[in-house]
Design a protein around this motif. Structure first.
Motif, PDB file in Angstrom:
ATOM      1  N   ILE A   1      57.739  47.158  21.282  1.00 56.62           N
ATOM      2  CA  ILE A   1      58.625  46.389  21.335  1.00 56.62           C
ATOM      3  C   ILE A   1      58.934  44.700  21.483  1.00 56.62           C
ATOM      4  CG2 ILE A   1      61.220  46.125  22.839  1.00 56.62           C
ATOM      5  CD1 ILE A   1      60.637  49.111  24.101  1.00 56.62           C
ATOM      6  N   ALA A   2      57.929  44.122  22.468  1.00 50.70           N
ATOM      7  CA  ALA A   2      58.027  42.738  22.967  1.00 50.70           C
ATOM      8  C   ALA A   2      57.563  41.928  22.352  1.00 50.70           C
ATOM      9  CB  ALA A   2      56.901  42.657  24.061  1.00 50.70           C
ATOM     10  N   ALA A   3      58.366  40.601  22.414  1.00 51.03           N
ATOM     11  CA  ALA A   3      57.508  39.789  21.636  1.00 51.03           C
ATOM     12  C   ALA A   3      55.979  38.967  22.168  1.00 51.03           C
ATOM     13  CB  ALA A   3      58.476  38.580  21.734  1.00 51.03           C
ATOM     14  N   ASP A   4      55.666  38.466  21.601  1.00 49.10           N
ATOM     15  CA  ASP A   4      55.028  37.564  21.723  1.00 49.10           C
ATOM     16  C   ASP A   4      54.586  36.347  21.052  1.00 49.10           C
ATOM     17  OD1 ASP A   4      52.336  37.137  22.987  1.00 49.10           O
ATOM     18  OD2 ASP A   4      51.429  37.815  21.649  1.00 49.10           O
ATOM     19  N   PRO A   5      55.541  35.545  21.824  1.00 41.47           N
ATOM     20  CA  PRO A   5      56.028  33.894  21.092  1.00 41.47           C
ATOM     21  C   PRO A   5      54.778  32.827  21.396  1.00 41.47           C
ATOM     22  CG  PRO A   5      57.289  34.734  22.955  1.00 41.47           C
ATOM     23  CD  PRO A   5      56.779  35.726  23.030  1.00 41.47           C
ATOM     24  N   SER A   6      54.731  32.337  20.078  1.00 39.56           N
ATOM     25  CA  SER A   6      53.569  31.568  20.365  1.00 39.56           C
ATOM     26  C   SER A   6      54.085  30.412  19.732  1.00 39.56           C
ATOM     27  CB  SER A   6      52.203  32.288  19.882  1.00 39.56           C
ATOM     28  OG  SER A   6      51.381  31.270  19.436  1.00 39.56           O
ATOM     29  N   TYR A   7      53.921  29.212  20.522  1.00 38.40           N
ATOM     30  CA  TYR A   7      54.303  27.500  20.368  1.00 38.40           C
ATOM     31  C   TYR A   7      53.959  27.088  18.890  1.00 38.40           C
ATOM     32  CZ  TYR A   7      55.153  22.475  20.125  1.00 38.40           C
ATOM     33  OH  TYR A   7      55.822  21.028  19.351  1.00 38.40           O
TER      34      TYR A   7
ATOM     35  N   VAL B   1      64.552  37.648  19.120  1.00 37.04           N
ATOM     36  CA  VAL B   1      65.696  38.155  18.312  1.00 37.04           C
ATOM     37  C   VAL B   1      65.596  39.681  18.761  1.00 37.04           C
ATOM     38  CG1 VAL B   1      66.160  38.315  15.524  1.00 37.04           C
ATOM     39  CG2 VAL B   1      65.360  35.544  17.038  1.00 37.04           C
ATOM     40  N   ALA B   2      66.607  40.103  18.349  1.00 39.51           N
ATOM     41  CA  ALA B   2      66.666  41.530  18.266  1.00 39.51           C
ATOM     42  C   ALA B   2      65.961  41.906  16.537  1.00 39.51           C
ATOM     43  CB  ALA B   2      67.213  42.100  18.944  1.00 39.51           C
ATOM     44  N   ALA B   3      64.536  42.406  16.113  1.00 38.06           N
ATOM     45  CA  ALA B   3      64.345  42.612  14.944  1.00 38.06           C
ATOM     46  C   ALA B   3      64.514  44.502  14.678  1.00 38.06           C
ATOM     47  CB  ALA B   3      63.327  42.072  14.105  1.00 38.06           C
ATOM     48  N   GLY B   4      65.030  44.816  13.504  1.00 35.02           N
ATOM     49  CA  GLY B   4      64.718  46.077  13.140  1.00 35.02           C
ATOM     50  C   GLY B   4      63.006  46.379  13.379  1.00 35.02           C
ATOM     51  N   ILE B   5      63.329  48.009  13.306  1.00 32.85           N
ATOM     52  CA  ILE B   5      61.867  48.353  13.570  1.00 32.85           C
ATOM     53  C   ILE B   5      61.555  48.552  12.241  1.00 32.85           C
ATOM     54  CG2 ILE B   5      62.426  50.746  12.882  1.00 32.85           C
ATOM     55  CD1 ILE B   5      59.574  48.856  15.526  1.00 32.85           C
ATOM     56  N   ASN B   6      61.461  47.762  10.808  1.00 36.75           N
ATOM     57  CA  ASN B   6      61.878  48.315   9.478  1.00 36.75           C
ATOM     58  C   ASN B   6      61.143  46.948   9.292  1.00 36.75           C
ATOM     59  OD1 ASN B   6      64.344  47.261   9.846  1.00 36.75           O
ATOM     60  ND2 ASN B   6      64.283  46.988   7.580  1.00 36.75           N
ATOM     61  N   LEU B   7      61.248  46.061   9.942  1.00 35.62           N
ATOM     62  CA  LEU B   7      60.389  44.353   9.541  1.00 35.62           C
ATOM     63  C   LEU B   7      58.938  44.679  10.169  1.00 35.62           C
ATOM     64  CD1 LEU B   7      63.190  42.347   9.991  1.00 35.62           C
ATOM     65  CD2 LEU B   7      62.717  43.019   8.235  1.00 35.62           C
ATOM     66  N   ASN B   8      59.143  45.437  10.956  1.00 39.73           N
ATOM     67  CA  ASN B   8      57.720  45.538  11.946  1.00 39.73           C
ATOM     68  C   ASN B   8      56.334  45.868  10.772  1.00 39.73           C
ATOM     69  OD1 ASN B   8      55.075  44.875  13.596  1.00 39.73           O
ATOM     70  ND2 ASN B   8      56.167  46.731  15.180  1.00 39.73           N
ATOM     71  N   PHE B   9      56.168  45.199   9.711  1.00 39.23           N
ATOM     72  CA  PHE B   9      55.177  45.905   8.626  1.00 39.23           C
ATOM     73  C   PHE B   9      54.201  44.540   8.367  1.00 39.23           C
ATOM     74  CE2 PHE B   9      58.548  43.908   6.167  1.00 39.23           C
ATOM     75  CZ  PHE B   9      57.784  42.732   5.415  1.00 39.23           C
TER      76      PHE B   9
ATOM     77  N   LEU C   1      51.726  41.791   8.532  1.00 37.01           N
ATOM     78  CA  LEU C   1      51.345  40.841   8.451  1.00 37.01           C
ATOM     79  C   LEU C   1      53.067  39.923   8.387  1.00 37.01           C
ATOM     80  CD1 LEU C   1      49.420  38.157   7.188  1.00 37.01           C
ATOM     81  CD2 LEU C   1      50.508  38.554   5.173  1.00 37.01           C
ATOM     82  N   VAL C   2      53.989  40.546   8.270  1.00 32.70           N
ATOM     83  CA  VAL C   2      54.643  40.081   8.225  1.00 32.70           C
ATOM     84  C   VAL C   2      55.498  40.509   9.786  1.00 32.70           C
ATOM     85  CG1 VAL C   2      57.327  40.039   7.684  1.00 32.70           C
ATOM     86  CG2 VAL C   2      55.744  40.156   5.889  1.00 32.70           C
ATOM     87  N   GLY C   3      55.128  41.859  10.127  1.00 28.13           N
ATOM     88  CA  GLY C   3      55.879  42.015  11.866  1.00 28.13           C
ATOM     89  C   GLY C   3      55.119  40.969  12.657  1.00 28.13           C
ATOM     90  N   GLY C   4      53.259  40.884  12.292  1.00 27.25           N
ATOM     91  CA  GLY C   4      52.579  40.314  13.524  1.00 27.25           C
ATOM     92  C   GLY C   4      54.133  38.662  13.665  1.00 27.25           C
ATOM     93  N   ILE C   5      54.084  38.718  11.912  1.00 27.75           N
ATOM     94  CA  ILE C   5      54.403  36.693  12.324  1.00 27.75           C
ATOM     95  C   ILE C   5      55.722  36.584  13.438  1.00 27.75           C
ATOM     96  CG2 ILE C   5      54.737  35.027  11.329  1.00 27.75           C
ATOM     97  CD1 ILE C   5      52.627  35.638   8.811  1.00 27.75           C
TER      98      ILE C   5
ATOM     99  N   ARG D   1      56.972  38.595  15.476  1.00 25.72           N
ATOM    100  CA  ARG D   1      56.751  38.633  16.375  1.00 25.72           C
ATOM    101  C   ARG D   1      56.621  37.416  17.649  1.00 25.72           C
ATOM    102  NH1 ARG D   1      55.463  43.489  19.445  1.00 25.72           N
ATOM    103  NH2 ARG D   1      55.046  44.560  17.649  1.00 25.72           N
ATOM    104  N   ARG D   2      55.324  36.032  16.549  1.00 23.95           N
ATOM    105  CA  ARG D   2      55.124  34.987  17.061  1.00 23.95           C
ATOM    106  C   ARG D   2      55.521  34.210  17.215  1.00 23.95           C
ATOM    107  NH1 ARG D   2      50.492  38.322  15.814  1.00 23.95           N
ATOM    108  NH2 ARG D   2      48.788  38.556  17.457  1.00 23.95           N
ATOM    109  N   VAL D   3      56.884  34.348  16.418  1.00 20.09           N
ATOM    110  CA  VAL D   3      58.161  33.385  16.265  1.00 20.09           C
ATOM    111  C   VAL D   3      59.314  34.186  17.934  1.00 20.09           C
ATOM    112  CG1 VAL D   3      57.038  32.120  14.152  1.00 20.09           C
ATOM    113  CG2 VAL D   3      59.299  34.085  14.500  1.00 20.09           C
ATOM    114  N   GLY D   4      58.941  35.121  18.255  1.00 21.69           N
ATOM    115  CA  GLY D   4      60.146  35.691  18.869  1.00 21.69           C
ATOM    116  C   GLY D   4      60.700  36.333  19.159  1.00 21.69           C
ATOM    117  N   ALA D   5      60.505  37.352  17.979  1.00 25.20           N
ATOM    118  CA  ALA D   5      60.803  38.308  17.228  1.00 25.20           C
ATOM    119  C   ALA D   5      60.424  39.792  18.197  1.00 25.20           C
ATOM    120  CB  ALA D   5      60.716  38.999  15.775  1.00 25.20           C
TER     121      ALA D   5
END
Length: 859
Positions: free
Chosen positions: A269-275, A342-350, A352-356, A358-362
């Motif tokens: 679940i958790a986001a991992d924001p990175s400046y 941002v609450a994003a659907g789990i379908n977007l956690n694929f 390359l894109v999912g990790g990016i 997550r690091r901008v706040g998803a």
């Protein structure tokens, strides 16, 4: 103070030394047009107030003033009192002086002196006044992750930074500087009371300090926290701990294994924001928007600022594209606000894109929790953590992207967690911010049309992303981000559920009224999203072309029609928050051509604007985004499509009768809790505007600015070009108007003079409803594939139930083929006598022949 005087004279006499700084520093100013947006009076002198007395801050402020035509701070506050002030005079003062290693936190008495002197001077010189403008300067916007390190000490912007730290911060963060100008405070307004000069000075200093602290929280945000540490914090909370123990007891699994499962959910679940990711994404998206869009309209952000100082912010935007995730976040960041989680659907956690993301706040949410109480507990606690720590949160109340362009019925799962979090800690107020997101062109629009026509939805993947890259170079017109009126959650509950504070304080149990109240909040927020609509040129042209035969019209006629439609909306706006960009009919057509939703056929007698079969498939999507804006004019036009003339009172009564059927489908404000008076008043204003624009006529009109209730309103002559306007207007939202007429006709409204009771098996009624509607759409050539979605039929039936027009009865059907099976239960729709009160609506909406034909053979 000596440092400030030296800085001021340094800028005045040795300005050429700023060149190296100007080469290195790249600053962004918010707002972009401070003279108009902040209400600065050019006839009064200005004193810019910064939090820090750093020389570099003054250089940046001076340079932004030079670039934007503001008076430049070339004197000190003391010098401002010694000279005759003029409109071009600007001074500078600060609240905290710098020392070598940190800011001087003990210099408040010294800093209060300029304020006190300024107040004394204003009292002794009645003609003297000055505008105090707070200015925040942020060198980078990295909130950090709570760590204490040499890197953070040297390179992160800190409000208490000293000279050495400031030097390294400027060196590293000089390419990313934000300069935020606040609203001015007029000094003379502050000295009207009886306070002493020292008391006024302390008040001004306190106001400035609160402003700078609030602005830092809004622009930089709270410290993020290490992701593993956040998850461990979640696992130690009482709700999650209790659920882990219950799950272990019920399943028989070891406690450690269940705890590990909960930890796994936390990492999912958790986001991992990175400046650094946020910064790179901001630069990349800014260039991407420049490629895709010809303009980006952002409006209403002042509302966010007003609530952001005292509330936790929860953004609730409409959802029409995957771009929504990025557009709102980048728009907020570019305007000086921190990027929301941002609450994003789990379908977007694929890959390359999912990790990016997550690091901008998803952070990711499953489409359904499927009875997984442990996952639900971890997710709910994570939402509570974000809100209590002060992070802005964004989620889409519709749950998924709209395939039709209209707002979908809201899903209340996430909102329920927000409400529950607030009930647990009402001392931290929450503001729900509605956001309208719209586009002149949506890159998924053709995909949506195919899905509505039966094509299977493709799962998101990296291949699909690369496939969309080729569309980036197309012209997508403008994008619109419009912030509506926020809702203070506490005040909303105070109005709708008095005494809720005492009830929640007395018990930890979830109140029984939470679910219905959450549904009420969701509907209200959807209405506010629609209230903040931006009527774009492509949506306007799409509505017009879909409403004329063969989707084609001579350019001059189309321009006249579009100008008449705009005249109605500019004269009587849909809502106070609705916005129409600067355009006329001709410029709207040009915008639609640029995004390739219509075509031009050049002929000797004049050009024809048309949409071919391929264009027509997506025109309904763009029309539906803003169709609710013209719903009331469309209802009035439909009445005159089947009647030569009506009195103004008959028109208003018919609108009030039919309006509640659309309140939930189009999320119309003002139709609940005594909203009938508001509807009737607005309908009269719309009718007057339609008369002025030429859609209908009022030959016996007695006054220019009103129409009497008994005055006759009639449609234009059949040979008049304006009759075509009336027909076009009547076709907007045509399927929705037909749907109400069909439903009432099937129930028997208008059939016979005496009310008769009819009953239908609900499933048979819904099936016949859809079949009849699609047949009528085919006859009229409608291009709205989602018009008779089962959701709309259910909303219509729910509306009938709420208004007391029908009731549901359960009947038992014996299965004669297999006596061993239990009897099945069916719902019967039974009409009530009140339905006869709407006897005229089927005829007005469908015409006499069509309504009677449907009424005699309903199912």
């Amino acid at each position: 103070m000596l440092l400030l005087m030296f800085a001021i004279h340094w800028l005045r006499w040795f300005g050429w030394l700023r060149l190296p700084m100007r080469w290195w520093i790249v600053a962004r100013m918010v707002p972009q047009n401070p003279l108009t947006e902040l209400g600065l009076d050019p006839k009064k002198p200005v004193c810019f107030v910064t939090s820090s007395g750093a020389l570099t801050d003054l250089i940046v402020v001076d340079d932004q003033c030079r670039r934007n035509g503001l008076p430049r701070p070339r004197i000190t506050a003391s010098e401002l009192l010694k000279r005759v002030p003029s409109q071009a005079t600007a001074a500078h003062m600060f609240l905290t002086s710098l020392k070598l290693f940190q800011a001087d936190r003990e210099s408040r008495r010294e800093i209060l002196r300029p304020f006190s002197k300024m107040v004394d001077h204003a009292r002794s010189h009645p003609g003297f006044d000055v505008q105090l403008v707070p200015v925040s300067v942020f060198w980078g916007r990295n909130p950090g992750k709570g760590e204490q390190s040499l890197v953070k000490l040297l390179f992160f912007d800190d409000e208490h930074a000293g000279v050495i730290q400031k030097f390294f911060t400027v060196l590293v963060q000089g390419r990313n500087v934000l300069v935020q100008f606040g609203k001015p405070i007029n000094l003379r307004e502050q000295i009207q009371g009886k306070e002493s000069s020292d008391e006024v000075a302390r008040k001004l200093s306190r106001v400035m300090r609160v402003y700078f602290k609030t602005q830092r929280l809004l622009s930089v945000g709270p410290s993020v926290g290490q992701r593993p540490r956040v998850i461990e914090t979640l696992l130690r909370t009482r709700p999650v701990r209790t659920m882990i123990e219950d799950e272990a007891r019920k399943s028989g699994k070891p406690l450690a294994k269940v705890e590990q499962e909960a930890r796994k959910y936390g990492f999912e679940i958790a986001a991992d924001p990175s400046y650094p990711y946020v910064r790179v994404a901001e630069i990349f998206l800014k260039r991407l928007w420049n490629l895709m869009f010809s303009g980006l309209v952002i409006r209403g952000l002042d509302r966010v600022h007003r609530f952001g100082a005292t509330h936790e912010i929860v953004y609730m935007p409409s959802h029409r594209s995957h771009i929504d995730y990025l557009l709102l976040g980048q728009s907020l960041y570019s305007q000086g606000y921190t990027v929301p989680h941002v609450a994003a659907g789990i379908n977007l956690n694929f890959w390359l894109v999912g990790g990016i993301l997550r690091r901008v706040g998803a952070f990711y949410i499953r489409r359904t929790f499927s009875g997984n109480k442990l996952y639900a507990a971890v997710f709910s606690e994570y939402v509570h953590y974000l809100l209590t720590k002060g992070f802005p949160v964004k989620f889409f109340p519709e749950g998924g992207r709209s395939r039709t362009g209209r707002l979908l019925q809201p899903k209340t799962g996430f909102l329920s967690m927000v409400v529950q979090s607030f009930l647990r800690n009402p001392a931290r107020p929450i503001a729900l911010v509605p956001v309208f997101l719209g586009y002149d062109r949506v890159w998924e629009a053709k995909t949506y049309v195919n899905e509505l026509r039966g094509a299977k939805k493709r799962a998101e993947s990296i291949g699909q992303l690369f496939g969309a890259v080729r569309d980036v170079m197309k012209n997508f017109g403008s994008a619109y981000v419009s912030f509506g009126q926020p809702v203070d959650l506490g005040q909303f509950l105070d109005q709708r559920k008095p005494g809720w504070r005492d009830e929640t304080a007395a018990s930890d149990a979830r109140p029984s009224w939470t679910n219905p109240m959450t549904q009420e909040i969701a509907v209200d927020m959807m209405s506010r999203i629609n209230d903040a609509v931006v009527l774009g040129p492509v949506s306007l042209v799409a509505m017009a072309l879909l409403s004329v035969p063969n989707r084609a019209l001579a350019e001059d006629q189309l321009v006249e029609l579009l100008d008449a439609m705009l005249e109605i909306q500019r004269g009587v706006p849909y809502s106070e928050d609705a916005f129409i960009p600067e355009m006329d009919g001709k410029s709207a057509i040009k915008s639609a051509e640029l995004v390739e939703v219509c075509k031009r056929l050049s002929l000797p007698g004049g050009d024809v604007i048309y949409a071919d079969e391929e264009d027509a498939k997506v025109l309904s999507y763009y029309s539906n985004m803003c169709a609710h804006v013209f719903l009331m004019p469309a209802v009035i036009a439909r009445l005159f499509q089947h009647c030569d003339q009506l009195t103004a009172d008959e028109v208003i009564r018919a609108v009030c009768d039919v309006w509640p059927f659309f309140s939930r489908e189009f999320f119309l404000g003002g139709t609940q809790d005594g909203g009938v008076n508001r509807v009737s008043t607005h309908a009269m204003r719309i009718l007057l505007a339609m008369v002025d624009a030429g859609f209908v006529e009022c030959p016996g009109r007695r006054t220019q600015d009103s129409i009497g209730a008994d005055e006759i309103v009639c449609r234009p002559g059949l040979s008049s070009p304006r009759f075509m306007w009336l027909q076009a207007m009547a076709s907007i939202c045509g399927s929705s108007l037909d749907r109400v007429g069909i439903g009432l006709a099937m129930l028997g409204a208008g059939i016979g003079t005496k009310p008769s009771v009819r009953s239908f098996r609900r499933k048979d009624f819904e099936d016949a409803f859809v079949t009849t509607g699609k047949r009528l759409d085919a006859i009229r050539g409608s291009e709205d594939p989602g018009a008779y979605d089962p959701v709309h039929i259910r909303v219509f039936i729910d509306n009938l139930l709420r208004r007391g027009l029908v009731e549901l009865q359960e009947v038992y059907d014996d299965d004669l083929e297999d006596a061993s099976k239990a009897a099945s239960v069916s719902q019967m729709i039974v009409t009530l006598p009140a339905v006869s009160q709407l006897s005229s609506l089927p005829r007005l909406l469908l015409g006499t022949d069509m309504s009677q034909s449907i009424g005699r053979n309903p199912v």
